[in-house]
Design an enzyme around this catalytic site. Structure first.
Site, short mmCIF file in Angstrom:
data_model
loop_
_atom_site.label_atom_id
_atom_site.label_comp_id
_atom_site.label_asym_id
_atom_site.label_seq_id
_atom_site.Cartn_x
_atom_site.Cartn_y
_atom_site.Cartn_z
N LEU A 208 0.95 -1.10 0.11
CA LEU A 208 0.23 -0.02 -0.05
C LEU A 208 0.85 1.23 -0.12
CD1 LEU A 208 -2.59 -1.09 2.80
CD2 LEU A 208 -2.91 -1.03 0.29
N HIS A 209 0.74 2.21 -1.17
CA HIS A 209 1.54 3.35 -0.96
C HIS A 209 0.57 4.61 -1.71
CE1 HIS A 209 2.31 2.39 -5.01
NE2 HIS A 209 2.71 3.57 -5.30
#
Ligand code: UD1
Length: 364
Positions: A208-209
């Site tokens: 997740l970014h």
């Protein structure tokens, strides 16, 4: 003919590797073609940059603009200033930009203003979500590109709708998949495999970014809680991107089966993708890799610029829709996930096609 290739951030490196290797092959065969590689320095941590150069056998950049981090405008501006000097000092016939990061857009603008032709690899893809900086980068880059190399017919159609001529559009396949297929025999088991006694098809891999998922502590906390709940105790390996690390440091989110690790190199990351029961992500590129490796992939975004990963591959978009999330995890738990089918021209030969087209264009 002289080509300047731009790379700035992690997802660019797997895209430029096969392009450079295709140029080197043509040069060996006596073709008049050479390149300069410019690293903008958008990503500079060893494990987001150097490791990829080493593992993917990318030569050292001829120039590193060392721009590092900043706001969208600071980073884009710094790349433009640095790249303008590069083009003044080292004139070129063509600038190749790849993907959709700030470096892609910034260098395309500078090249075009310096009257240098621009080739965009991975042109024409669109999510329609203008809240993501990448979508703006794609739109701006494609509005000034001269040669458009696309990964899908849909991307070529998107360009046609925008009025791009068929003579400038080349459906060539996916350079990221060139790198994937080439490196499958070289994958490296990461140390965490033995440390956690991981078993094939019995763990999840999480990345997740995206700012929409990781810049607000509340939504990030909700999302992690949900993923952990739905994983029912199976190990989740979470290589943490620097942007995500910032929010994790502000929180105190610890779960027994969620294992934070530093960003991994390409060969160990793909090892984990290939053997996972499923991938949970908000990335675009990983949905392509999971599709080709036929690994189930749940994407925590509402839209995708890569619809073929949903239609032909293993990707399923859930955004933060509870019903879709329930549906996806039920499918996973019952081992009833859709199978990936082959995606046209994602066959490992995209870069060769691109360089053949470029040689044809320049030799008339
Ligand atoms: C960028 C790309 C995104 C891509 C992602 C892959 C844009 C707009 N976004 O997002 O499309 O999917 O890379 O990683 O170009 N940082 C470090 N070390 C580094 C690089 C960054 O610590 O080597 C930190 C910086 O403090 C920065 C944050 O990570 O604030 C985000 O980096 P940035 O390059 O701005 O965007 P990404 O979120 O990585």
């Amino acid at each position: 003919m002289k080509i300047t290739i731009v790379a700035g951030a992690r997802p660019n490196f797997m895209k430029i590797a096969p392009i450079i290797h295709a140029i080197q092959n043509n040069k060996k065969q006596g073709k008049d073609i050479s390149f300069r590689l410019v690293h903008t320095g958008q990503h500079y941590d060893k494990n987001l940059s150097d490791t990829f150069f080493e593992e993917l056998e990318i030569p050292d950049p001829h120039n590193n603009l060392n721009v590092h981090s900043g706001t969208q405008a600071e980073q884009t501006g710094a790349i433009m200033i640095g790249f303008e000097k590069e083009l003044e000092e080292f004139p070129t016939d063509l600038v190749i930009v790849v993907g959709d990061v700030n470096s892609t857009m910034a260098c395309a603008i500078v090249a075009k203003k310096a009257h240098v032709k621009v080739a965009h690899i991975e042109a024409g893809i669109r999510s329609g979500d203008l809240k993501m900086p990448e979508e703006i980068n794609r739109m701006v880059t494609d509005s000034i590109t001269d040669y458009f190399f696309t990964t899908s017919q849909k991307a070529s159609e998107n360009l046609a709708v925008l009025g791009v001529s068929k003579d400038q559009t080349f459906f060539v396949g996916n350079v990221m998949i060139d790198t994937l297929l080439k490196n499958i025999p070289r994958l490296i088991k990461p140390t965490i495999w033995n440390e956690l006694a991981l078993i094939n098809n019995n763990y999840y891999l999480l990345t997740l970014h995206r700012p929409s998922n990781v810049d607000s502590l509340n939504s990030f906390t909700d999302l992690l809680n949900l993923i952990v709940l739905k994983s029912k105790g199976k190990p989740i390996i979470f290589p943490v991107h620097p942007r995500t690390k910032k929010i994790l440091e502000k929180s105190n989110l610890n779960f027994k089966n969620l294992h934070y690790v530093s960003p991994l190199g390409y060969l160990s990351f793909i090892y984990l993708v290939k053997n996972a029961k499923a991938i949970f992500t908000d990335s675009g590129g990983i949905t392509e890799e999971a599709s080709v490796l036929n690994v189930p992939c749940i994407t925590f975004r509402d839209s995708t610029e890569r619809p073929e990963t949903c239609e032909l591959g293993t990707n399923f978009l859930v955004g933060n829709d509870k019903d879709k999330i329930d549906y996806a995890f039920n499918k996973l738990d019952s081992d009833n996930w859709k199978k990936g089918t082959s995606i046209p021209l994602w066959d490992g030969k995209a870069a060769t096609r691109i360089i053949d087209h470029i040689i044809n264009i320049y030799n008339g």
